[in-house]
Design a protein around this motif. Structure first.
Motif, PDB file in Angstrom:
ATOM      1  N   ALA A  40       0.837  -1.195   0.000  1.00 34.90           N
ATOM      2  CA  ALA A  40       0.000   0.000   0.000  1.00 34.90           C
ATOM      3  C   ALA A  40       0.873   1.247   0.000  1.00 34.90           C
ATOM      4  CB  ALA A  40      -0.915   0.017   1.225  1.00 34.90           C
ATOM      5  N   TYR A  42       0.682   5.422   1.166  1.00 37.81           N
ATOM      6  CA  TYR A  42      -0.026   6.416   1.957  1.00 37.81           C
ATOM      7  C   TYR A  42       0.579   7.791   1.726  1.00 37.81           C
ATOM      8  CZ  TYR A  42      -1.865   2.501   4.691  1.00 37.81           C
ATOM      9  OH  TYR A  42      -2.500   1.341   5.081  1.00 37.81           O
ATOM     10  N   LEU A  52      -4.742   6.596   2.895  1.00 40.61           N
ATOM     11  CA  LEU A  52      -4.492   5.555   1.906  1.00 40.61           C
ATOM     12  C   LEU A  52      -4.696   6.078   0.499  1.00 40.61           C
ATOM     13  CD1 LEU A  52      -3.965   2.504   1.311  1.00 40.61           C
ATOM     14  CD2 LEU A  52      -6.464   2.230   1.338  1.00 40.61           C
ATOM     15  N   GLN A  95       3.947   0.570   2.442  1.00 43.36           N
ATOM     16  CA  GLN A  95       3.710  -0.343   3.559  1.00 43.36           C
ATOM     17  C   GLN A  95       3.433  -1.732   3.000  1.00 43.36           C
ATOM     18  OE1 GLN A  95      -0.258  -1.020   4.854  1.00 43.36           O
ATOM     19  NE2 GLN A  95       0.182  -0.390   6.932  1.00 43.36           N
ATOM     20  N   TYR A  97       1.731  -5.419   3.830  1.00 47.58           N
ATOM     21  CA  TYR A  97       0.840  -6.100   4.756  1.00 47.58           C
ATOM     22  C   TYR A  97       0.753  -7.587   4.427  1.00 47.58           C
ATOM     23  CZ  TYR A  97      -2.485  -4.568   1.068  1.00 47.58           C
ATOM     24  OH  TYR A  97      -3.106  -4.288  -0.128  1.00 47.58           O
ATOM     25  N   THR A 100       0.348 -10.408   8.003  1.00 48.37           N
ATOM     26  CA  THR A 100      -0.845  -9.721   8.499  1.00 48.37           C
ATOM     27  C   THR A 100      -0.645  -9.030   9.845  1.00 48.37           C
ATOM     28  OG1 THR A 100      -2.131 -11.452   7.435  1.00 48.37           O
ATOM     29  CG2 THR A 100      -3.307  -9.997   8.945  1.00 48.37           C
ATOM     30  N   LEU A 101       0.099  -9.660  10.724  1.00 48.55           N
ATOM     31  CA  LEU A 101       0.301  -9.082  12.052  1.00 48.55           C
ATOM     32  C   LEU A 101       1.611  -8.315  12.150  1.00 48.55           C
ATOM     33  CD1 LEU A 101      -1.031 -11.718  14.591  1.00 48.55           C
ATOM     34  CD2 LEU A 101      -2.210  -9.806  13.528  1.00 48.55           C
ATOM     35  N   ILE A 103       3.167  -5.676  10.010  1.00 50.60           N
ATOM     36  CA  ILE A 103       3.234  -4.741   8.897  1.00 50.60           C
ATOM     37  C   ILE A 103       4.483  -3.884   9.052  1.00 50.60           C
ATOM     38  CG2 ILE A 103       0.764  -4.701   8.519  1.00 50.60           C
ATOM     39  CD1 ILE A 103       0.654  -2.066  10.052  1.00 50.60           C
TER      40      ILE A 103
ATOM     41  N   ALA B  33      -8.087  -8.189  12.430  1.00 52.76           N
ATOM     42  CA  ALA B  33      -6.886  -7.898  13.196  1.00 52.76           C
ATOM     43  C   ALA B  33      -6.780  -6.383  13.346  1.00 52.76           C
ATOM     44  CB  ALA B  33      -5.656  -8.449  12.487  1.00 52.76           C
ATOM     45  N   HIS B  35      -4.134  -3.003  14.792  1.00 54.63           N
ATOM     46  CA  HIS B  35      -2.733  -2.622  14.920  1.00 54.63           C
ATOM     47  C   HIS B  35      -2.583  -1.309  15.673  1.00 54.63           C
ATOM     48  CE1 HIS B  35      -1.615  -5.467  11.600  1.00 54.63           C
ATOM     49  NE2 HIS B  35      -2.879  -5.249  11.298  1.00 54.63           N
ATOM     50  N   ALA B  50       0.355  -5.687  17.104  1.00 51.15           N
ATOM     51  CA  ALA B  50      -0.851  -6.122  16.414  1.00 51.15           C
ATOM     52  C   ALA B  50      -1.489  -7.276  17.169  1.00 51.15           C
ATOM     53  CB  ALA B  50      -0.540  -6.543  14.982  1.00 51.15           C
ATOM     54  N   ILE B  51      -2.777  -7.474  16.946  1.00 52.09           N
ATOM     55  CA  ILE B  51      -3.514  -8.555  17.579  1.00 52.09           C
ATOM     56  C   ILE B  51      -4.492  -9.141  16.569  1.00 52.09           C
ATOM     57  CG2 ILE B  51      -5.254  -6.974  18.524  1.00 52.09           C
ATOM     58  CD1 ILE B  51      -5.282  -8.791  21.044  1.00 52.09           C
ATOM     59  N   SER B  52      -4.623 -10.447  16.574  1.00 51.62           N
ATOM     60  CA  SER B  52      -5.540 -11.101  15.652  1.00 51.62           C
ATOM     61  C   SER B  52      -6.988 -10.812  16.038  1.00 51.62           C
ATOM     62  CB  SER B  52      -5.288 -12.612  15.643  1.00 51.62           C
ATOM     63  OG  SER B  52      -5.498 -13.150  16.937  1.00 51.62           O
ATOM     64  N   TYR B  59       1.618  -9.614  18.256  1.00 47.52           N
ATOM     65  CA  TYR B  59       2.973  -9.377  17.779  1.00 47.52           C
ATOM     66  C   TYR B  59       3.427  -8.024  18.280  1.00 47.52           C
ATOM     67  CZ  TYR B  59       7.104  -9.925  14.999  1.00 47.52           C
ATOM     68  OH  TYR B  59       8.411 -10.078  14.613  1.00 47.52           O
ATOM     69  N   LEU B  99      -6.247  -2.298   8.953  1.00 46.13           N
ATOM     70  CA  LEU B  99      -5.699  -2.346   7.591  1.00 46.13           C
ATOM     71  C   LEU B  99      -6.803  -2.400   6.541  1.00 46.13           C
ATOM     72  CD1 LEU B  99      -2.709  -4.829   7.881  1.00 46.13           C
ATOM     73  CD2 LEU B  99      -2.677  -2.340   7.977  1.00 46.13           C
ATOM     74  N   VAL B 100      -6.531  -1.755   5.408  1.00 44.14           N
ATOM     75  CA  VAL B 100      -5.429  -0.864   5.121  1.00 44.14           C
ATOM     76  C   VAL B 100      -5.870   0.591   5.122  1.00 44.14           C
ATOM     77  CG1 VAL B 100      -4.047  -2.476   3.749  1.00 44.14           C
ATOM     78  CG2 VAL B 100      -5.805  -1.157   2.644  1.00 44.14           C
TER      79      VAL B 100
END
Lengths: 114, 113
Positions: A40, A42, A52, A95, A97, A100-101, A103, B33, B35, B50-52, B59, B99-100
């Motif tokens: 992405a 920004y 974005l 960025q 992604y 997923t956790l 970034i 998730a 962030h 971050a968290i699911s 994380y 996101l995003v």
């Protein structure tokens, strides 16, 4: 971690001219199962959160002027502003992604008017 | 319309603690998730944590690991960041991010004596 490196760090372009910002990832952000690049772009102006512009490396967010475009795949990406306007002065970030956790962002490119 | 509203920032002494909250609306919070991203004065964007969607996975950036704890309450549509052993280098605007395309306006944390 995937490291994102942008170039240049700063850029001065004349009004109406093209601006190009590059972003390189330390590993591919192309997910083979869906052939999408998890990348992405920004735009951030002072005192504001990032906005974005582009996702999936080349899909323009709704409402973003069509002078903004994204290209690239795998590890190398580009944000292009086809005809610079005064309101485009900002800092631009890429960025990933893909993770997923986890970034990660590029260091940012400051765009100014020449 | 997605809305993310951070709160809980402020001035804290080095070594102190603070809990940030992010109230979410306009989407199914429990499906995503979430962030935390921060930005020190005059600096770039730094991923924090971050968290699911169900809270089962988290994380942390190395810079905050062992000092910050991310959590969420899906029944309250709220994301949290518990910050302890704060340092001057934690001074930043902290953004809650889905996101995003969804960022809150941020809350400012200043660590100073």
């Amino acid at each position: 971690d995937i490291v994102m490196t942008q170039s240049p760090d700063s850029l001065a372009v004349s009004l109406g001219e093209r601006a190009t910002i590059n972003c390189k990832s330390s590993q591919s952000v192309l997910y083979s199962s869906n052939n999408k690049n998890y990348l992405a772009w920004y735009q951030q102006k002072p005192g504001q959160p990032p906005k974005l512009l582009i996702y999936w490396a080349s899909t323009r967010e709704s409402g973003v002027p069509d002078r903004f475009s994204g290209s690239g795949s795998g590890t190398d990406f580009t944000l292009t502003i086809s005809s610079l306007q005064a309101e485009d002065v900002a800092v631009y970030y890429c960025q990933q992604y893909y993770s997923t956790l986890l970034i990660t962002f590029g260091q940012g490119t400051r765009l100014e008017i020449k | 319309e997605v809305q993310l509203v951070e709160s809980g920032g402020g001035l804290v002494q080095p070594g102190g603690s603070l809990r940030l909250s992010c109230s979410a609306s306009g989407f199914t919070f429990s499906s995503y998730a979430m962030h935390w991203v921060r930005q020190a004065p005059g600096k770039g964007l730094e991923y924090v944590s971050a968290i699911s969607s169900n809270g089962g996975s988290t994380y942390y950036a190395d810079s905050v690991k062992g000092r910050f704890t991310i959590s969420r309450d899906n029944s309250k549509n709220t994301l949290y960041l518990q910050m302890s052993s704060l340092r001057a280098e934690d001074t930043a605007v902290y953004y809650c991010v889905k996101l995003v395309n969804s960022w809150g306006k941020g809350t400012t944390v200043t660590v100073s004596s």
